[in-house]
Design an enzyme around this catalytic site. Structure first.
Site, PDB file in Angstrom:
ATOM      1  N   SER A   1      17.394  45.193 -81.703  1.00  0.00           N
ATOM      2  CA  SER A   1      15.971  45.437 -81.425  1.00  0.00           C
ATOM      3  C   SER A   1      15.741  46.928 -81.640  1.00  0.00           C
ATOM      4  O   SER A   1      16.690  47.725 -81.595  1.00  0.00           O
ATOM      5  CB  SER A   1      15.659  45.092 -79.973  1.00  0.00           C
ATOM      6  OG  SER A   1      14.362  45.544 -79.623  1.00  0.00           O
TER       7      SER A   1
ATOM      8  N   TYR B   1      16.175  46.014 -70.320  1.00  0.00           N
ATOM      9  CA  TYR B   1      16.322  45.451 -71.675  1.00  0.00           C
ATOM     10  C   TYR B   1      16.839  46.502 -72.652  1.00  0.00           C
ATOM     11  O   TYR B   1      17.762  46.231 -73.434  1.00  0.00           O
ATOM     12  CB  TYR B   1      14.975  44.903 -72.131  1.00  0.00           C
ATOM     13  CG  TYR B   1      14.974  44.255 -73.496  1.00  0.00           C
ATOM     14  CD1 TYR B   1      15.762  43.130 -73.763  1.00  0.00           C
ATOM     15  CD2 TYR B   1      14.167  44.748 -74.525  1.00  0.00           C
ATOM     16  CE1 TYR B   1      15.738  42.526 -75.024  1.00  0.00           C
ATOM     17  CE2 TYR B   1      14.135  44.147 -75.775  1.00  0.00           C
ATOM     18  CZ  TYR B   1      14.927  43.041 -76.015  1.00  0.00           C
ATOM     19  OH  TYR B   1      14.909  42.438 -77.261  1.00  0.00           O
TER      20      TYR B   1
HETATM   21  P1  NAP Z   1      12.626  33.393 -78.209  1.00  0.00           P
HETATM   22  O1  NAP Z   1      11.649  32.600 -79.015  1.00  0.00           O
HETATM   23  O2  NAP Z   1      12.449  33.431 -76.737  1.00  0.00           O
HETATM   24  O3  NAP Z   1      14.077  32.912 -78.582  1.00  0.00           O
HETATM   25  C1  NAP Z   1      15.214  33.229 -77.796  1.00  0.00           C
HETATM   26  C2  NAP Z   1      16.321  32.263 -78.150  1.00  0.00           C
HETATM   27  O4  NAP Z   1      17.500  32.640 -77.420  1.00  0.00           O
HETATM   28  C3  NAP Z   1      15.972  30.842 -77.778  1.00  0.00           C
HETATM   29  O5  NAP Z   1      16.434  29.968 -78.764  1.00  0.00           O
HETATM   30  C4  NAP Z   1      16.739  30.645 -76.476  1.00  0.00           C
HETATM   31  O6  NAP Z   1      17.109  29.265 -76.358  1.00  0.00           O
HETATM   32  C5  NAP Z   1      17.980  31.496 -76.748  1.00  0.00           C
HETATM   33  N1  NAP Z   1      18.680  31.871 -75.545  1.00  0.00           N
HETATM   34  C6  NAP Z   1      18.223  32.612 -74.499  1.00  0.00           C
HETATM   35  N2  NAP Z   1      19.157  32.716 -73.564  1.00  0.00           N
HETATM   36  C7  NAP Z   1      20.238  32.016 -74.007  1.00  0.00           C
HETATM   37  C8  NAP Z   1      21.517  31.735 -73.469  1.00  0.00           C
HETATM   38  N3  NAP Z   1      21.881  32.193 -72.278  1.00  0.00           N
HETATM   39  N4  NAP Z   1      22.367  30.992 -74.198  1.00  0.00           N
HETATM   40  C9  NAP Z   1      22.009  30.525 -75.408  1.00  0.00           C
HETATM   41  N5  NAP Z   1      20.810  30.737 -75.957  1.00  0.00           N
HETATM   42  C10 NAP Z   1      19.935  31.479 -75.262  1.00  0.00           C
HETATM   43  O7  NAP Z   1      12.608  34.928 -78.677  1.00  0.00           O
HETATM   44  P2  NAP Z   1      13.001  35.634 -80.067  1.00  0.00           P
HETATM   45  O8  NAP Z   1      12.031  36.734 -80.244  1.00  0.00           O
HETATM   46  O9  NAP Z   1      13.195  34.660 -81.153  1.00  0.00           O
HETATM   47  O10 NAP Z   1      14.389  36.318 -79.644  1.00  0.00           O
HETATM   48  C11 NAP Z   1      15.560  36.230 -80.421  1.00  0.00           C
HETATM   49  C12 NAP Z   1      16.296  37.564 -80.358  1.00  0.00           C
HETATM   50  O11 NAP Z   1      15.469  38.586 -80.932  1.00  0.00           O
HETATM   51  C13 NAP Z   1      16.649  38.054 -78.950  1.00  0.00           C
HETATM   52  O12 NAP Z   1      17.947  38.592 -78.955  1.00  0.00           O
HETATM   53  C14 NAP Z   1      15.604  39.151 -78.697  1.00  0.00           C
HETATM   54  O13 NAP Z   1      16.076  40.097 -77.767  1.00  0.00           O
HETATM   55  C15 NAP Z   1      15.467  39.716 -80.087  1.00  0.00           C
HETATM   56  N6  NAP Z   1      14.261  40.491 -80.363  1.00  0.00           N
HETATM   57  C16 NAP Z   1      13.023  39.942 -80.224  1.00  0.00           C
HETATM   58  C17 NAP Z   1      11.896  40.712 -80.482  1.00  0.00           C
HETATM   59  C18 NAP Z   1      10.492  40.183 -80.318  1.00  0.00           C
HETATM   60  O14 NAP Z   1       9.543  40.994 -80.280  1.00  0.00           O
HETATM   61  N7  NAP Z   1      10.277  38.877 -80.245  1.00  0.00           N
HETATM   62  C19 NAP Z   1      12.041  42.034 -80.919  1.00  0.00           C
HETATM   63  C20 NAP Z   1      13.335  42.547 -81.075  1.00  0.00           C
HETATM   64  C21 NAP Z   1      14.423  41.771 -80.806  1.00  0.00           C
HETATM   65  P3  NAP Z   1      17.229  28.428 -74.994  1.00  0.00           P
HETATM   66  O15 NAP Z   1      16.180  28.963 -74.052  1.00  0.00           O
HETATM   67  O16 NAP Z   1      16.975  27.016 -75.462  1.00  0.00           O
HETATM   68  O17 NAP Z   1      18.623  28.672 -74.549  1.00  0.00           O
END
Ligand code: NAP
Length: 244
Positions: A131, A144
């Site tokens: 991120s 975070y």
């Molecule tokens: P999201 O839609 O909430 O997806 C998060 C994913 O992680 C879901 O599939 C969730 O699945 C899974 N997850 C969460 N906790 C878990 C666990 N303990 N074990 C296994 N799976 C788990 O959000 P996203 O934006 O796609 O996030 C994906 C990644 O991108 C994360 O690492 C986040 O920090 C990073 N990121 C996001 C942003 C943003 O603005 N959206 C920016 C920078 C980085 P389940 O709940 O089904 O387990």
């Protein structure tokens, strides 16, 4: 010869699900992990992947998940997220602990378990979805950003340790992406989550998946070691252009 295998954690929604769709299109067989079985099964059905229950905060769950993986050419460490936006003074350390477990130790657990098959593939690729929080800070974000900074340190260390072995380490650091991320961060408060993107155009999950797919399909000697991808409307974590 059998098809290459990509393992994607957190594939039940957002960036992980979009990566699964992209990599399916690139000819990968997929092993998809997450906690929500119904959502994961839907992505697996759509992409022809194999859905396997995974909680990256639980060592036994990671061991059981990785035991189903015989071949691994690409590992996308994507599972993670944020909980809350409180100043340090009001920090709920159980939520910080979860963020550290999911974002940092989760990456370490899964990567450790799959490094040998990755190297054995002859061209392993480990993607870490970090991120901009891996190198920036903002008020309320310490739990975070501290975790994502740690992910960045883990990533750079891993690259040093793997020098000379056939494994690329690729850090992809997105800015604002409209997924379930903010709804999770704000405990399901959808109005508060939607307000994060008020008046600006965020990245989509597919925009990030596009970058990841590009990175893992370069020739074996080419490593995109750190890619920062933000919306045009975002200059830093704190500087966002919004239409009135
Ligand atoms: P999201 O839609 O909430 O997806 C998060 C994913 O992680 C879901 O599939 C969730 O699945 C899974 N997850 C969460 N906790 C878990 C666990 N303990 N074990 C296994 N799976 C788990 O959000 P996203 O934006 O796609 O996030 C994906 C990644 O991108 C994360 O690492 C986040 O920090 C990073 N990121 C996001 C942003 C943003 O603005 N959206 C920016 C920078 C980085 P389940 O709940 O089904 O387990």
């Amino acid at each position: 010869m059998s098809r290459p295998v990509a393992v994607v954690t957190g594939a039940s929604s957002g960036i992980g699900a979009a990566v699964a769709r992209r990599l399916a299109g690139e000819g990968f067989d997929l092993v998809l992990g997450a906690r929500r079985a119904d959502r994961l099964a839907a992505v697996a059905a759509e992409t022809g992947g194999r859905a396997v229950a995974l909680d990256v905060t639980d060592a036994d769950s990671v061991a059981a998940f990785c035991a189903t993986v015989e071949r691994c050419d690409v590992l996308v460490n994507n599972a993670g997220g944020a909980l809350g936006l409180e100043p340090v003074q009001d920090a709920d350390l159980d939520r910080w602990r979860w963020m550290y477990e999911a974002n940092v130790l989760g990456v370490a657990r899964v990567t450790k378990a799959l490094l040998e098959p990755l190297a054995a593939s002859g061209d392993g690729r480990v993607v870490i979805v970090g991120s901009i929080a891996a190198f920036e800070v903002y008020p309320g974000g310490a739990g975070y950003t501290a975790a994502k900074h740690a992910v960045g340190a883990l990533t750079r260390t891993l690259r040093l340790e793997l020098l000379g072995r056939p494994v690329r380490v690729i850090e992809v650091d997105p800015g604002m992406v409209e997924t379930e991320f903010s709804a999770v961060r704000f405990d399901g408060d959808q109005a508060r989550a939607d307000a994060v993107y008020d008046g600006m155009t965020p990245l989509s999950a597919d925009d990030v998946a596009d970058v990841i797919s590009f990175a893992v399909t370069r020739p074996a000697h080419v490593n995109l070691d750190q890619v920062v991808v933000r919306p045009r409307d975002q200059a830093t974590a704190r500087d966002v252009h919004r239409e009135a």
